[in-house]
Design an enzyme around this catalytic site. Structure first.
Site, PDB file in Angstrom:
ATOM      1  N   GLY A  47       0.785  -1.234   0.000  1.00  0.00           N
ATOM      2  CA  GLY A  47       0.000   0.000   0.000  1.00  0.00           C
ATOM      3  C   GLY A  47       0.816   1.282   0.000  1.00  0.00           C
ATOM      4  O   GLY A  47       0.359   2.304  -0.487  1.00  0.00           O
ATOM      5  N   ASP A 103       0.227   3.751   3.812  1.00  0.00           N
ATOM      6  CA  ASP A 103      -0.895   4.409   3.163  1.00  0.00           C
ATOM      7  C   ASP A 103      -1.880   4.959   4.194  1.00  0.00           C
ATOM      8  O   ASP A 103      -2.383   6.062   4.055  1.00  0.00           O
ATOM      9  CB  ASP A 103      -1.589   3.469   2.164  1.00  0.00           C
ATOM     10  CG  ASP A 103      -1.883   2.079   2.734  1.00  0.00           C
ATOM     11  OD1 ASP A 103      -1.698   1.867   3.954  1.00  0.00           O
ATOM     12  OD2 ASP A 103      -2.296   1.205   1.957  1.00  0.00           O
ATOM     13  N   ASP A 106      -4.807   2.922  10.853  1.00  0.00           N
ATOM     14  CA  ASP A 106      -6.160   2.516  11.253  1.00  0.00           C
ATOM     15  C   ASP A 106      -6.121   2.097  12.731  1.00  0.00           C
ATOM     16  O   ASP A 106      -6.188   2.948  13.616  1.00  0.00           O
ATOM     17  CB  ASP A 106      -6.633   1.401  10.316  1.00  0.00           C
ATOM     18  CG  ASP A 106      -8.060   0.948  10.574  1.00  0.00           C
ATOM     19  OD1 ASP A 106      -8.757   1.585  11.372  1.00  0.00           O
ATOM     20  OD2 ASP A 106      -8.487  -0.057   9.978  1.00  0.00           O
ATOM     21  N   LYS A 135      -7.173   7.331   9.971  1.00  0.00           N
ATOM     22  CA  LYS A 135      -8.591   7.123  10.272  1.00  0.00           C
ATOM     23  C   LYS A 135      -8.902   7.651  11.649  1.00  0.00           C
ATOM     24  O   LYS A 135      -8.167   7.383  12.605  1.00  0.00           O
ATOM     25  CB  LYS A 135      -8.940   5.625  10.217  1.00  0.00           C
ATOM     26  CG  LYS A 135      -9.433   5.184   8.874  1.00  0.00           C
ATOM     27  CD  LYS A 135     -10.055   3.807   8.899  1.00  0.00           C
ATOM     28  CE  LYS A 135     -10.178   3.319   7.466  1.00  0.00           C
ATOM     29  NZ  LYS A 135     -10.611   1.925   7.381  1.00  0.00           N
ATOM     30  N   PHE A 156     -14.139   2.239   4.800  1.00  0.00           N
ATOM     31  CA  PHE A 156     -13.109   1.548   4.028  1.00  0.00           C
ATOM     32  C   PHE A 156     -12.866   2.284   2.719  1.00  0.00           C
ATOM     33  O   PHE A 156     -13.792   2.508   1.953  1.00  0.00           O
ATOM     34  CB  PHE A 156     -13.515   0.097   3.769  1.00  0.00           C
ATOM     35  CG  PHE A 156     -12.382  -0.739   3.275  1.00  0.00           C
ATOM     36  CD1 PHE A 156     -11.428  -1.234   4.154  1.00  0.00           C
ATOM     37  CD2 PHE A 156     -12.249  -1.013   1.926  1.00  0.00           C
ATOM     38  CE1 PHE A 156     -10.357  -1.982   3.704  1.00  0.00           C
ATOM     39  CE2 PHE A 156     -11.178  -1.766   1.455  1.00  0.00           C
ATOM     40  CZ  PHE A 156     -10.238  -2.253   2.344  1.00  0.00           C
ATOM     41  N   VAL A 157     -11.620   2.675   2.477  1.00  0.00           N
ATOM     42  CA  VAL A 157     -11.296   3.475   1.299  1.00  0.00           C
ATOM     43  C   VAL A 157     -10.307   2.733   0.397  1.00  0.00           C
ATOM     44  O   VAL A 157      -9.554   1.877   0.861  1.00  0.00           O
ATOM     45  CB  VAL A 157     -10.723   4.851   1.701  1.00  0.00           C
ATOM     46  CG1 VAL A 157     -11.762   5.675   2.445  1.00  0.00           C
ATOM     47  CG2 VAL A 157      -9.462   4.712   2.556  1.00  0.00           C
ATOM     48  N   ARG A 169      -5.419  -0.419  -6.225  1.00  0.00           N
ATOM     49  CA  ARG A 169      -4.257   0.345  -5.747  1.00  0.00           C
ATOM     50  C   ARG A 169      -3.827   1.399  -6.753  1.00  0.00           C
ATOM     51  O   ARG A 169      -3.249   2.417  -6.393  1.00  0.00           O
ATOM     52  CB  ARG A 169      -3.064  -0.590  -5.507  1.00  0.00           C
ATOM     53  CG  ARG A 169      -3.266  -1.594  -4.389  1.00  0.00           C
ATOM     54  CD  ARG A 169      -1.923  -2.211  -4.016  1.00  0.00           C
ATOM     55  NE  ARG A 169      -2.031  -3.446  -3.262  1.00  0.00           N
ATOM     56  CZ  ARG A 169      -2.178  -3.532  -1.955  1.00  0.00           C
ATOM     57  NH1 ARG A 169      -2.274  -2.441  -1.235  1.00  0.00           N
ATOM     58  NH2 ARG A 169      -2.244  -4.700  -1.346  1.00  0.00           N
TER      59      ARG A 169
HETATM   60  P1  IMP Z   1      -3.660  -0.898  11.070  1.00  0.00           P
HETATM   61  O1  IMP Z   1      -2.601  -1.899  11.404  1.00  0.00           O
HETATM   62  O2  IMP Z   1      -5.021  -1.320  11.539  1.00  0.00           O
HETATM   63  O3  IMP Z   1      -3.324   0.516  11.453  1.00  0.00           O
HETATM   64  O4  IMP Z   1      -3.884  -0.954   9.523  1.00  0.00           O
HETATM   65  C1  IMP Z   1      -3.023  -0.483   8.645  1.00  0.00           C
HETATM   66  C2  IMP Z   1      -3.068  -1.307   7.374  1.00  0.00           C
HETATM   67  O5  IMP Z   1      -4.405  -1.767   7.075  1.00  0.00           O
HETATM   68  C3  IMP Z   1      -2.668  -0.409   6.248  1.00  0.00           C
HETATM   69  O6  IMP Z   1      -1.342  -0.696   5.903  1.00  0.00           O
HETATM   70  C4  IMP Z   1      -3.613  -0.763   5.145  1.00  0.00           C
HETATM   71  O7  IMP Z   1      -2.979  -1.662   4.280  1.00  0.00           O
HETATM   72  C5  IMP Z   1      -4.783  -1.464   5.765  1.00  0.00           C
HETATM   73  N1  IMP Z   1      -6.003  -0.621   5.803  1.00  0.00           N
HETATM   74  C6  IMP Z   1      -6.544   0.012   6.870  1.00  0.00           C
HETATM   75  N2  IMP Z   1      -7.650   0.698   6.543  1.00  0.00           N
HETATM   76  C7  IMP Z   1      -7.817   0.506   5.215  1.00  0.00           C
HETATM   77  C8  IMP Z   1      -8.794   0.990   4.261  1.00  0.00           C
HETATM   78  O8  IMP Z   1      -9.738   1.741   4.564  1.00  0.00           O
HETATM   79  N3  IMP Z   1      -8.628   0.570   2.980  1.00  0.00           N
HETATM   80  C9  IMP Z   1      -7.603  -0.235   2.579  1.00  0.00           C
HETATM   81  N4  IMP Z   1      -6.673  -0.700   3.431  1.00  0.00           N
HETATM   82  C10 IMP Z   1      -6.779  -0.340   4.739  1.00  0.00           C
HETATM   83 MG    MG Z   2      -3.395  -3.189   2.671  1.00  0.00          MG
END
Ligand code: IMP
Ligand code: MG
Length: 184
Positions: A47, A103, A106, A135, A156-157, A169
């Site tokens: 990403g 990217d 979250d 987010k 979700f984006v 992507r």
């Molecule tokens: P985290 O570990 O929950 O912070 O998530 C981060 C990873 O989840 C990022 O590297 C993204 O690849 C994926 N991710 C989180 N939210 C989204 C979304 O809304 N769309 C696509 N990928 C997401």
């Molecule tokens: Mg991803």
């Protein structure tokens, strides 16, 4: 299903031009902040590839680049909670200032896990992070990015590196998919 991916979007949140402008501002800020030491920019695959390619051209400093391969989503739209490292070799960043790129931030688990592993195994001089999107959700772990492009709500984006099941992507903009393109 039409192959024109733009038509799969219900809404566009950030146009290509807005992303370009914001990434240039971030690059300038990073250039001003990190001009003291040797800089390594490490992107999170897959990403973070587009963000890396655009951002590093806006950083006017000598840099080295590398990447880290992790997975936490396993194809769905909700984080599974555990972060798996795919590569066996960690980036060589001893004594260097590290800027991790992703990217989107979250739950925070990805960034926290990468930061922890880099600090434990790679002896960097410092570790910072930059995400194109953050987010507005409660993080599962205590972590925030030092540089944030845009804030987004809890939806979700896709686009500009962000995927749904490995696709979208390459969309130049960031948006929200129509529900009919999300498998339930
Ligand atoms: P985290 O570990 O929950 O912070 O998530 C981060 C990873 O989840 C990022 O590297 C993204 O690849 C994926 N991710 C989180 N939210 C989204 C979304 O809304 N769309 C696509 N990928 C997401
Ligand atoms: Mg991803």
């Amino acid at each position: 299903m039409p192959r024109d991916q733009t038509s799969h979007l219900e809404r566009t949140l950030f146009e290509q031009s807005a992303i370009r402008t914001r990434v240039a501002e971030m690059g300038q800020e990073i250039t001003d902040d990190l001009n003291g030491g040797a800089l390594s920019v490490i992107t999170v695959l897959q990403g973070g590839i587009l963000f890396m390619a655009d951002l590093i051209r806006e950083i006017n400093l000598p840099i080295q680049i590398d990447s880290i391969s992790v997975a936490s989503y396993h194809g769905g739209t909700v984080s599974s909670g555990d972060v798996t490292f795919h590569q066996t070799r960690m980036p060589a960043v001893e004594g260097r200032d590290v800027l991790i790129l992703d990217d989107i931030l979250d739950t925070g688990r990805t960034l926290a896990a990468i930061r922890r592993k880099l600090e434990a195994e790679c002896s960097p001089r410092s570790v910072r992070s930059a995400v194109l999107l953050s987010k507005k959700v409660e993080r599962a772990v205590e972590v925030e990015a030092d540089y944030v492009g845009f804030e987004v709500g809890n939806e979700f984006v896709v686009g500009y590196g962000l995927d749904y099941q490995g696709e979208y992507r390459n969309l130049p903009m960031i948006g929200v998919l129509k529900p009919e393109y999300i498998l339930h």
